[in-house]
Design an enzyme around this catalytic site. Structure first.
Site, short mmCIF file in Angstrom:
data_model
loop_
_atom_site.label_atom_id
_atom_site.label_comp_id
_atom_site.label_asym_id
_atom_site.label_seq_id
_atom_site.Cartn_x
_atom_site.Cartn_y
_atom_site.Cartn_z
N SER A 113 3.34 18.41 -12.51
CA SER A 113 3.97 18.61 -11.22
C SER A 113 4.59 17.35 -10.63
CB SER A 113 2.95 19.23 -10.27
OG SER A 113 3.59 19.65 -9.13
N HIS A 114 4.05 16.89 -9.49
CA HIS A 114 4.66 15.76 -8.78
C HIS A 114 4.18 14.41 -9.34
CE1 HIS A 114 0.74 16.51 -7.08
NE2 HIS A 114 0.74 15.27 -6.62
N ASP A 277 10.18 18.95 -6.77
CA ASP A 277 9.32 18.05 -7.54
C ASP A 277 9.43 18.27 -9.05
OD1 ASP A 277 7.99 20.49 -7.65
OD2 ASP A 277 6.02 19.57 -7.70
N ASP A 279 7.95 20.01 -11.31
CA ASP A 279 7.95 21.36 -11.90
C ASP A 279 8.64 22.39 -10.99
OD1 ASP A 279 5.90 21.26 -10.03
OD2 ASP A 279 4.63 22.67 -11.11
N ASP A 281 8.22 23.49 -7.97
CA ASP A 281 7.57 24.41 -7.04
C ASP A 281 7.51 23.85 -5.61
OD1 ASP A 281 5.63 22.53 -7.65
OD2 ASP A 281 4.06 23.98 -8.15
N ARG A 282 7.79 22.55 -5.45
CA ARG A 282 7.78 21.99 -4.09
C ARG A 282 9.21 21.91 -3.54
NH1 ARG A 282 3.22 17.36 -3.47
NH2 ARG A 282 1.64 18.37 -4.77
N LYS A 376 4.22 28.61 -5.60
CA LYS A 376 5.16 28.12 -4.60
C LYS A 376 6.49 27.90 -5.30
CE LYS A 376 3.28 23.38 -4.75
NZ LYS A 376 1.98 23.35 -5.40
C1 VG1 Z 1 -1.96 18.59 -4.16
C2 VG1 Z 1 -1.59 19.19 -2.81
C3 VG1 Z 1 -1.83 20.68 -2.81
C4 VG1 Z 1 -1.07 21.33 -3.98
C5 VG1 Z 1 -1.44 20.65 -5.28
C6 VG1 Z 1 -0.62 21.15 -6.44
O1 VG1 Z 1 -3.32 18.80 -4.42
O2 VG1 Z 1 -2.31 18.56 -1.79
O3 VG1 Z 1 -1.44 21.21 -1.59
O4 VG1 Z 1 -1.37 22.69 -4.06
O5 VG1 Z 1 -1.21 19.23 -5.18
O6 VG1 Z 1 0.75 21.00 -6.21
P1 VG1 Z 1 -4.44 17.68 -4.18
O7 VG1 Z 1 -5.72 18.26 -4.66
O8 VG1 Z 1 -3.99 16.47 -4.94
O9 VG1 Z 1 -4.44 17.39 -2.72
V1 VG1 Z 1 1.80 20.64 -7.50
O10 VG1 Z 1 3.37 20.79 -6.92
O11 VG1 Z 1 1.16 19.16 -7.92
O12 VG1 Z 1 1.37 21.82 -8.60
CO CO Z 2 4.68 20.98 -8.33
#
Ligand code: VG1
Ligand code: CO
Length: 543
Positions: A113-114, A277, A279, A281-282, A376
């Site tokens: 993801s990010h 981001d 992947d 989804d953000r 998302k």
């Molecule tokens: C973070 C965000 C959370 C989100 C998750 C996955 O998690 O705070 O809101 O759902 O990333 O998003 P954490 O546990 O690091 O706070 V993604 O776009 O990384 O799949």
């Molecule tokens: Co993501």
């Protein structure tokens, strides 16, 4: 071709976090590491044998090698048919769309993801169920348990499959179809949004600036915005997915999307700025010289849903993760619909969406989505805002200010302390939890604690309970601080401090965010003993 039973040994620490298993690329490159986790998925989800699997990933470094391993293991574990994205490139929301549209048994998504990518960056893998959403905790727990006991995995010794062109093959006795996920995804978007109206808005000279951050949203955004909706060529920048995201951090927030914020500054900026981001989804929504907080974005979408064709028949309810601001709650109350508060992570929205209890969902971490898929969805959110701009004729800033005037403004910020010592982070949370009973009534400067607890969630659909999801301290006068540790990082621990203050008076809505939250920031540092316990006096990221 033959199927091999490869002896292996469990690896410690293959426990999925907020969103799947995320580790440094080097960890995933160890012999058998990925294979063990994938075998644990097949063992924990027996219906995949004889079933249909969707596979793909965000294209980061190691995606190419990993997708071949997954195909060979799927064949060896009796999967009947695999739908694999062309070149193995599949955004997370498109994976959800494809699983649902084709009635698949589930999907394996490769993404961190990010998190940054490249040989020294992060890699990740997660399993999504037949509803298209991240597997519920019951399943991720079963996968983890299996990783701790397995002693062999099954894999075909066939050559790598060519995934560059659409087509069909057979691998052992498994059918492999290489599909174009962009087409499936674009078709779904056309069912939700008023493409004719948005096309006319662009034709009238309006502009968008979409920064795909060299990640997987690029092909989707370019096709939909430029080819289908007629946005000017070049509206989507950094549109080609790169294995290392061009060395950038593909996290759309003020700390990492500086280029977008600069591009959206000044009178010549586009009408809408957006980023997504790693992947896809953000989403980050930016007006001309104006940032939209993700919590506000969810509230505004809820308030304005009737303007979007896909939601015109009404929304059942809205759901937000606990640390997300309570701006959506105010709208839900006004509309007379339910508002759900869930733990962090999209998997907790799945049951609410499946049961028809919630239609829109969102998180403060730049994520929003709806019942159209079970993830998302960054491009969806951008299209939602485009449709809103076209339907109202207003600017981003006008829409947000009118919303605040009606509902009040929930000032919001998240302060992250990244890469801190794990023991120090756990100690800080333990200290906060121990302090909870003594907090109500206690004063910190002008702020007095009204309530304090450790958030636990009872799922209204399956009755499951998830506890220890973050410490909440609510102050008299409707402000709040929340503390929790990240479940997506790969280095040390990350403490997240979420700060929120409500202001009803529009005359006060021009006060800068950090200024408005200043007293809360002091309280947060003091009550958690952040400097003393972590050695950090300031956050590393303010979003
Ligand atoms: C973070 C965000 C959370 C989100 C998750 C996955 O998690 O705070 O809101 O759902 O990333 O998003 P954490 O546990 O690091 O706070 V993604 O776009 O990384 O799949
Ligand atoms: Co993501």
């Amino acid at each position: 071709m033959a199927i091999l039973n490869q002896p292996t040994q469990p690896f410690a620490g293959q426990k999925p976090g907020t969103s799947g298993l995320r580790k440094k690329v080097g960890v995933f490159q160890q012999p058998h590491y990925l294979e063990n986790f994938v075998q644990a998925i097949f063992d924990a989800v027996p219906e995949l044998a004889g079933g249909v699997l969707v596979a793909g990933g965000d294209g980061r470094f190691h995606n190419r090698a990993a997708i071949q391993t997954i195909l060979k293991m799927a064949a060896a574990n009796g999967v009947a048919r695999v739908l694999v994205a062309q070149d193995g490139l599949l955004s997370t929301p498109a994976a959800s769309c494809v699983i649902r549209k084709h009635g698949a048994t589930g999907g394996i998504i490769l993404s961190a993801s990010h998190n940054p990518g490249g040989p020294d960056g992060d890699f990740g893998i997660k399993y999504n169920a037949a509803n298209g959403g991240p597997a519920a905790e019951k399943i991720t727990d079963a996968i983890y348990a299996r990783t701790q006991s397995l002693n062999e995995y099954r894999i075909s010794n066939s050559a790598d499959l060519p995934l560059g062109e659409l087509g069909s093959f057979t691998l052992e006795s498994m059918a492999v179809e290489v599909i174009d996920p962009v087409a499936d995804y674009a078709e779904l978007m056309q069912q939700i949004f008023d493409f004719g109206l948005i096309r006319a808005w662009f034709a009238a000279g309006h502009r968008i600036h979409f920064d795909a951050m060299s990640a997987i949203s690029g092909p989707y955004a370019k096709h939909i915005l430029e080819d289908l909706l007629g946005a000017a060529p070049g509206s989507v920048v950094n549109a080609v997915p790169l294995e290392d995201f061009g060395g950038h951090h593909p996290d759309p927030n003020p700390a990492h999307a500086g280029d977008l914020i600069r591009a959206m500054s000044g009178p010549d900026a586009a009408d809408l700025g957006a980023a997504s981001d790693g992947d896809a989804d953000r989403n980050m929504i930016v007006g001309r010289d104006f940032l939209v907080s993700p919590s506000d974005s969810l509230a505004i979408m809820t308030a304005q849903a009737m303007r979007i064709p896909g939601y015109r028949s009404g929304i059942a309810g809205v759901a937000r993760s606990m640390p997300t601001s309570r701006a959506a709650d105010a709208v839900a109350k006004d509309l007379g619909i339910a508002c759900f508060e869930t733990p962090t992570g999209w998997k907790f929205f799945g049951n609410l969406l499946d049961a028809g209890l919630a239609t829109l969902c969102g998180e403060e971490s730049y994520g929003s989505g709806s019942n159209h898929v079970r993830e998302k969805d960054g491009v969806w959110a951008v299209l939602f805002w485009l449709n809103l701009l076209a339907a109202t004729g207003q600017s981003v800033e006008e829409i947000v200010r009118a919303h605040w005037a009606k509902y009040g403004r929930h000032y919001y910020s998240r302060h992250d302390y990244e890469g801190i010592d794990c023991d120090a982070a756990n100690g800080l949370m333990a200290h906060l939890r121990a302090a909870l009973p003594g907090l109500p009534g206690k004063a910190f400067g002008r702020l007095v604690v009204a309530r304090a607890d450790d958030f636990a969630y009872d799922d209204p659909v399956d009755g499951s309970r998830t506890s220890a999801q973050g410490v909440r301290i609510e102050l008299e006068g409707d402000s709040r601080v929340v503390f929790r540790l990240s479940g997506t990082g790969t280095e040390g621990a990350t403490l997240r401090v979420y700060l929120e203050a409500f202001e009803a008076d529009p005359a006060q809505h021009a006060v800068p965010v950090q200024e408005k939250l200043a007293e809360l920031i002091v309280l947060a540092k003091e009550v958690a003993g952040i400097a003393g316990r972590t050695g950090r006096s300031e956050p590393s990221v303010i979003a």
